[in-house]
Design a protein around this motif. Structure first.
Motif, PDB file in Angstrom:
ATOM      1  N   TRP A 179       4.880   2.759   0.263  1.00 40.25           N
ATOM      2  CA  TRP A 179       5.681   1.659   0.807  1.00 40.25           C
ATOM      3  C   TRP A 179       5.224   1.405   2.237  1.00 40.25           C
ATOM      4  CZ3 TRP A 179       8.570  -1.539  -1.870  1.00 40.25           C
ATOM      5  CH2 TRP A 179       9.497  -2.374  -1.217  1.00 40.25           C
ATOM      6  N   LEU A 180       5.425   0.193   2.691  1.00 36.29           N
ATOM      7  CA  LEU A 180       5.176  -0.137   4.092  1.00 36.29           C
ATOM      8  C   LEU A 180       5.896   0.888   4.973  1.00 36.29           C
ATOM      9  CD1 LEU A 180       4.253  -2.264   6.278  1.00 36.29           C
ATOM     10  CD2 LEU A 180       6.515  -3.276   5.989  1.00 36.29           C
ATOM     11  N   ALA A 216      -9.263  -1.295   2.362  1.00 32.41           N
ATOM     12  CA  ALA A 216      -8.491  -1.592   1.151  1.00 32.41           C
ATOM     13  C   ALA A 216      -9.367  -1.454  -0.088  1.00 32.41           C
ATOM     14  CB  ALA A 216      -7.908  -3.000   1.240  1.00 32.41           C
ATOM     15  N   ALA A 257      -1.738   1.985   1.668  1.00 31.33           N
ATOM     16  CA  ALA A 257      -2.752   2.372   2.647  1.00 31.33           C
ATOM     17  C   ALA A 257      -3.047   3.862   2.542  1.00 31.33           C
ATOM     18  CB  ALA A 257      -2.274   2.032   4.058  1.00 31.33           C
ATOM     19  N   ASP A 282       0.382  -0.604   5.700  1.00 31.03           N
ATOM     20  CA  ASP A 282       0.792  -1.383   4.537  1.00 31.03           C
ATOM     21  C   ASP A 282       1.002  -0.463   3.343  1.00 31.03           C
ATOM     22  OD1 ASP A 282       0.590  -3.813   5.886  1.00 31.03           O
ATOM     23  OD2 ASP A 282      -1.545  -4.021   5.409  1.00 31.03           O
ATOM     24  N   ALA A 283       1.778  -0.930   2.380  1.00 34.25           N
ATOM     25  CA  ALA A 283       1.948  -0.162   1.145  1.00 34.25           C
ATOM     26  C   ALA A 283       0.590   0.026   0.484  1.00 34.25           C
ATOM     27  CB  ALA A 283       2.898  -0.890   0.200  1.00 34.25           C
ATOM     28  N   GLU A 342      10.768  -3.944   5.260  1.00 31.33           N
ATOM     29  CA  GLU A 342      11.123  -4.509   3.968  1.00 31.33           C
ATOM     30  C   GLU A 342      12.253  -3.693   3.327  1.00 31.33           C
ATOM     31  OE1 GLU A 342       7.845  -5.370   1.380  1.00 31.33           O
ATOM     32  OE2 GLU A 342       6.514  -5.831   3.042  1.00 31.33           O
ATOM     33  N   ARG A 388     -10.986  -4.034   7.790  1.00 31.61           N
ATOM     34  CA  ARG A 388      -9.726  -3.746   7.103  1.00 31.61           C
ATOM     35  C   ARG A 388      -9.850  -3.961   5.607  1.00 31.61           C
ATOM     36  NH1 ARG A 388      -3.867  -5.563   9.309  1.00 31.61           N
ATOM     37  NH2 ARG A 388      -2.920  -3.873   8.187  1.00 31.61           N
TER      38      ARG A 388
END
Length: 373
Positions: free
Chosen positions: A279-280, A56, A326, A323-324, A231, A52
């Motif tokens: 954004w998520l 990133a 990604a 995730d934001a 969120e 992971r």
């Protein structure tokens, strides 16, 4: 007296604030900083550790490369323009500079007592001395500016020579990073899933879709397990980054060349640009649709959908929670060979919609780069 007046007039044309930074210096510094940022982005690949984290790191590297590439090319173009301006300014004032230097050389060569003599007497001689004294700061400032311009041209030439190597290195690293990213995303097994849509229902939507509008409304109506609270997406309005590095081509409600008006914005990108989620979000759909190439529909919060259309490659599966920042896919095309101006054109386009309760809303106020002040 006439000689001193001519010198003063010439100096007034050449005056330049001492110590000020020229636009050429600013342009060159920006290009040099962009080259440094590009090299730093390439080095981050070595720090990736774990599946992971590697995704990133690869995402960060590709995005930094794209930003650095754009800044460096822009810096090089700006530097080339400034170099041309310097040379044109120098050529335009060559005669004035020559006259000024000749006059100063004549004054320096004249014996001191003769300089003090003036045919109109002591008062005129005093005025002449005051004029000559006032010329000196302007001459010194102009000499410093000319030296700076010559040094700046040398820096520009050195930067242009080294920039190609940085760009070639960056292109190779970016291509390798995109390949590695695609493999890492395929190997990813630890993403949470927020829901599992009924594949039959979703497949029916795809098969019966006649427009992107109708398909997006259909996806919004699909039932899902809402899962954990997301969120505060509404609170992020006006601060979201664009999903892709690019420039605004068309705003919502603006007609295209065919007169078609769409509720989303169109972003021009370079070939193979990376697309990320701002954004998520949960993937509600990913795959080909009509003539939009690949479409990615993300749900950043209950009641909201983010539609991205025009991708060549899409990552992930329906239900994945991202995730934001990604990666969600890549734009099409191949980055051109790196020569002056090559590959700089934004030939790909990403279409972006934001929907609330299935209805399209203007995306511009949500993205920091698109807000109109």
């Amino acid at each position: 007296m006439m000689r001193a007046a001519r010198v003063l007039a010439a100096a007034s044309l050449l005056a330049f604030p001492a110590g000020a930074q020229t636009p050429a210096q600013t342009a060159t510094q920006s290009a040099e900083q962009a080259a440094a940022d590009l090299r730093a982005a390439i080095e981050t690949l070595d720090k990736a550790d774990g599946a992971r984290n590697r995704i990133a790191a690869l995402t960060q590297t590709i995005r930094a490369y794209e930003l650095g590439l754009g800044a460096l090319r822009e810096g090089l173009r700006s530097s080339a323009l400034k170099e041309g301006e310097i040379r044109a300014r120098f050529d335009a004032r060559r005669d004035t500079i020559g006259q000024l230097l000749a006059a100063m050389a004549a004054m320096e060569a004249a014996p001191g007592p003769l300089v003090l003599l003036h045919p109109d007497g002591p008062e005129a001689a005093a005025r002449s001395g005051m004029i000559l004294a006032s010329v000196q700061p302007a001459l010194e400032a102009e000499a410093a500016r000319l030296r700076g311009d010559l040094q700046e041209i040398a820096r520009m030439r050195a930067l242009q020579d080294s920039a190609l190597a940085a760009l070639q290195e960056g292109l190779a690293a970016a291509q390798a990073s995109r390949t590695a990213l695609s493999q890492a995303v395929q190997d990813r097994t630890d993403l949470p899933q927020r829901f599992l849509e009924d594949p039959e229902e979703l497949r029916a939507l795809v098969e019966n879709a006649e427009t992107l509008e109708g398909f997006a409304r259909g996806v919004a109506r699909l039932q899902s397990d809402v899962g954990p609270p997301m969120e505060d997406f509404e609170g992020a309005k006006g601060t979201l980054p664009l999903p892709v590095v690019g420039t605004l081509l068309r705003r919502a409600g603006e007609a295209d060349a065919a007169g078609i008006v769409r509720p989303g914005v169109l972003i021009a990108t370079r070939p193979a640009a990376l697309v990320t989620t701002p954004w998520l979000a949960t993937i509600r759909y990913r795959g080909p649709l009509l003539d939009y190439k690949n479409v990615m529909i993300l749900e950043p919060a209950s009641g909201y959908l983010l539609v991205l259309a025009g991708l060549a490659t899409v990552y992930g599966e329906t239900g994945d929670v991202l995730d934001a920042g990604a990666p969600v896919g890549l734009m099409g095309g191949e980055e051109a060979a790196l020569s002056e101006g090559a590959g700089a054109e934004r030939t790909e386009t990403l279409y972006i919609e934001v929907r609330q309760d299935a209805e399209p809303i203007d995306p511009a106020p949500w993205f920091e780069q698109l807000r109109e002040e």
